[in-house]
Design an enzyme around this catalytic site. Structure first.
Site, mmCIF file in Angstrom:
data_model
loop_
_atom_site.group_PDB
_atom_site.id
_atom_site.type_symbol
_atom_site.label_atom_id
_atom_site.label_comp_id
_atom_site.label_asym_id
_atom_site.label_seq_id
_atom_site.Cartn_x
_atom_site.Cartn_y
_atom_site.Cartn_z
ATOM 1 N N ASP A 143 -50.898 -14.746 -26.028
ATOM 2 C CA ASP A 143 -50.735 -15.991 -25.272
ATOM 3 C C ASP A 143 -51.492 -17.106 -25.999
ATOM 4 O OD1 ASP A 143 -49.598 -14.387 -23.319
ATOM 5 O OD2 ASP A 143 -51.422 -14.320 -22.103
HETATM 6 N N1 URA Z 1 -51.995 -9.513 -22.422
HETATM 7 C C1 URA Z 1 -52.050 -10.783 -21.965
HETATM 8 O O1 URA Z 1 -52.073 -11.005 -20.766
HETATM 9 N N2 URA Z 1 -52.081 -11.773 -22.858
HETATM 10 C C2 URA Z 1 -52.085 -11.586 -24.192
HETATM 11 O O2 URA Z 1 -52.136 -12.544 -24.968
HETATM 12 C C3 URA Z 1 -52.035 -10.258 -24.657
HETATM 13 C C4 URA Z 1 -51.991 -9.242 -23.751
#
Ligand code: URA
Length: 246
Positions: free
Chosen positions: A111
């Site tokens: 993310d």
């Molecule tokens: N899980 C998440 O919630 N975000 C990420 O970036 C990676 C794994």
């Protein structure tokens, strides 16, 4: 290897040394000790000639990448940076931090709000396998949540939690650090659905405040600072291959 004339190809110890295994002397020792295979066959002779582009070399069962054009790096993606090599909306992307001229692709995504380990490579087959759910490569995250947390939270997460797109469960869970109500937990999963760690922890009542990926399969982020990248070692590349059966 076997059908090649004596003068064709490159000497095995030179190929190994060029791939970063160690000095030629050290590579000769490894060969002499019977720890090296070429295309699955143990080699004891120093003078053996191989083709670094097509022959497959293992040391102690770990593959040594000898193809000159193959590149393997890890980057610590800073928070606020998108996990792509370019962004049409002009946001900061991985390309802003990559310092090498080769065309690389990122192995999976984080993310924008998540920081941490992303592998970068031009080795398509390895990248494909690392991302494919059937290989179930484990990823480990540090998540900051607000405590106090119940004693059985780990057990709940390992048993599995129903999310809107199916069950999710942790392979490992532990409290990593705790200062007042700020609790840092370490959680390992072997899947990569979108926002999976955030959704999982939110579902059990602990929305994530900050998230960082610290391990991808056998590769550890270590002390690499956000925004920095480094080449993987020969040993790390071998371990990645092993993790996906190559
Ligand atoms: N899980 C998440 O919630 N975000 C990420 O970036 C990676 C794994």
């Amino acid at each position: 290897m076997t059908e090649r004339a004596e003068t064709q190809g490159v000497r095995l110890q030179k190929v190994m040394a060029d791939a970063g295994v160690g000095s030629r002397r050290h590579c000769e020792e490894l060969i002499g000790e019977g720890r090296v295979t070429v295309n699955g066959k143990k080699v004891f002779r120093f003078g053996e000639r191989v083709d670094p582009q097509s022959d497959v070399i293992h040391v102690d069962g770990r593959r040594v990448e000898t193809r000159a054009e193959m590149r393997y790096y890890l980057i610590n993606k800073p928070r606020g940076v998108v996990s792509t090599m370019a962004d049409e909306r002009g946001r900061k992307s991985l390309a802003d931090y990559v310092e090498v001229p080769e065309r690389l692709f990122h192995v999976g995504r984080l993310d924008t709000d998540t920081e941490g380990l992303i592998l970068l490579t031009n080795d398509g087959e390895l990248a494909h396998r690392l991302m494919h759910p059937s290989y179930g490569v484990a990823k480990t995250y540090l998540a900051e949540i607000h405590g106090p947390i119940p004693r059985d939270l780990g057990r709940t997460l390992k048993r599995g939690v129903e999310l809107e797109d199916g069950m999710a469960k942790a392979d490992r869970f532990r409290i990593f650090d705790q200062v007042g109500r700020r609790v840092l937990v370490e959680i390992t999963l072997h899947e990569g659905r979108k926002h999976i760690v955030r959704r999982l922890l939110k579902e059990v009542g602990f929305p994530v405040q900050q998230l960082a990926r610290v391990e991808f399969g056998p590769i550890k982020l270590g002390l690499l600072r956000p925004g920095n990248m480094r080449a993987l070692t020969v040993k790390e590349i071998g371990e990645l291959y092993k993790a996906v059966g190559l």
